[in-house]
Design an enzyme around this catalytic site. Structure first.
Site, PDB file in Angstrom:
ATOM      1  CB  CYS A 235      -0.918  -0.004   1.221  1.00  0.00           C
ATOM      2  SG  CYS A 235      -1.819   1.531   1.480  1.00  0.00           S
TER       3      CYS A 235
ATOM      4  CE  LYS B  96     -12.263  -3.247   7.063  1.00  0.00           C
ATOM      5  NZ  LYS B  96     -13.013  -4.048   6.082  1.00  0.00           N
TER       6      LYS B  96
ATOM      7  CB  VAL C 272      -4.987   0.676   7.246  1.00  0.00           C
ATOM      8  CG1 VAL C 272      -5.491  -0.095   8.423  1.00  0.00           C
ATOM      9  CG2 VAL C 272      -5.179  -0.103   5.946  1.00  0.00           C
TER      10      VAL C 272
ATOM     11  CB  SER D  18      -1.257   8.728   4.048  1.00  0.00           C
ATOM     12  OG  SER D  18      -1.861   9.195   2.848  1.00  0.00           O
TER      13      SER D  18
ATOM     14  CG  HIS E  44       2.841   0.719  -5.491  1.00  0.00           C
ATOM     15  ND1 HIS E  44       3.685   1.198  -4.518  1.00  0.00           N
ATOM     16  CD2 HIS E  44       2.098  -0.241  -4.896  1.00  0.00           C
ATOM     17  CE1 HIS E  44       3.450   0.560  -3.378  1.00  0.00           C
ATOM     18  NE2 HIS E  44       2.497  -0.315  -3.588  1.00  0.00           N
TER      19      HIS E  44
ATOM     20  CD1 TRP F 295      -0.950  -9.013  -7.045  1.00  0.00           C
ATOM     21  CD2 TRP F 295       0.968  -8.225  -7.840  1.00  0.00           C
ATOM     22  NE1 TRP F 295      -1.236  -8.230  -8.116  1.00  0.00           N
ATOM     23  CE2 TRP F 295      -0.087  -7.727  -8.629  1.00  0.00           C
ATOM     24  CE3 TRP F 295       2.268  -7.848  -8.149  1.00  0.00           C
ATOM     25  CZ2 TRP F 295       0.123  -6.896  -9.713  1.00  0.00           C
ATOM     26  CZ3 TRP F 295       2.481  -7.021  -9.233  1.00  0.00           C
ATOM     27  CH2 TRP F 295       1.426  -6.557 -10.003  1.00  0.00           C
TER      28      TRP F 295
END
Length: 252
Positions: A74, A101, A114, A127, A199, A246
């Site tokens: 992330c 969760k 998050v 963030s 990313h 992934w």
């Protein structure tokens, strides 16, 4: 050139750029805890070192979907972790399974989002808000970006050409103002942009066999410098095996 859609990567990159003397630093070790507070003892994967804080800051982050007890991939969480690393602040990373969760997490984050950090006995999400709060509470070393250097350009149609235009504009900006967004010193804007560039490089390279042109030499130099920083190498290492998992899952 094709016009293959690359949303949301181009859009996220564009938004970051819009709201936009490096020295190797001795970084603090991080304590990572698996989900679970109170009902069972969290699993610690490291030991947090002491700094100006008496106790490590608590940070909640997404757990990997493919690798148990590993940090999820992330860029927003990575931005927060990079900020903590650059400010030499120890942290206790609690991994949360967002598909299931736990109750303790929903008690502190009803929306289930998050990253999340605990400052002054309050849990803070987002963030943008987190990094601003860290800057205000721990101003040294400063990471704030002057407003006049926080905006570049914002094409957002999500096509390959739009992305190339965006990256070219940023390359030109670095040529005149670099090596970082705030000139010679790294800032919060770099810590927000770098994970998205990382990313972008991985995803577009994997899916589209696309890479940043060599003609954008200032951008490529910027990425090489940022990606080799101790703080970035450390946070990237926490997700590297997740990225490999992934890839294997997609290819399998």
């Amino acid at each position: 050139m094709s016009t293959a859609k690359i949303t949301p990567l181009a859009t996220a990159l564009s938004a970051t750029i819009k709201h936009l003397s490096l020295r190797p630093r001795l970084l603090f070790a991080t304590r990572i805890s698996a989900p679970g507070i109170g009902r069972r003892r969290p699993r610690n994967l490291g030991v947090a070192m002491c700094s100006k804080l008496s106790e490590p800051l608590e940070v909640c982050a997404k757990e990997s979907l493919t690798t148990p007890n590993k940090l999820g991939d992330c860029p927003f969480t990575q931005r927060v972790l990079l900020t903590l690393e650059e400010k030499h602040l120890p942290y206790d990373l609690k991994l949360v399974d967002l598909k299931n969760k736990p109750e303790w997490f929903l008690n502190i984050s009803p929306e289930g989002k998050v990253p999340l950090i605990k400052l002054d006995e309050k849990w803070i999400p987002d963030s943008d808000v987190i990094t601003q709060a860290l800057e205000e509470k721990f101003p040294e070393p400063p990471l704030a970006t002057p407003p006049e250097k926080a905006t570049v350009k914002d094409p957002s149609d999500g096509t390959e050409q739009a992305l190339l235009t965006e990256l070219t504009a940023f390359n030109d900006y670095l040529k005149e103002n670099g090596p970082f967004i705030n000139g010679k010193v790294i800032s919060a804007a770099d810590l927000s942009l770098a994970p998205k560039l990382y990313h972008l490089e991985i995803a577009l390279g994997h899916y589209k066999k696309w890479s940043i042109p060599d003609s954008l030499s200032y951008l490529k130099s910027y990425m090489k410098t940022i990606f080799s920083m101790d703080s970035f190498v450390k946070t990237r290492a926490q997700t590297q095996d997740v990225i490999e998992g992934w890839r294997s899952k997609v290819e399998g």
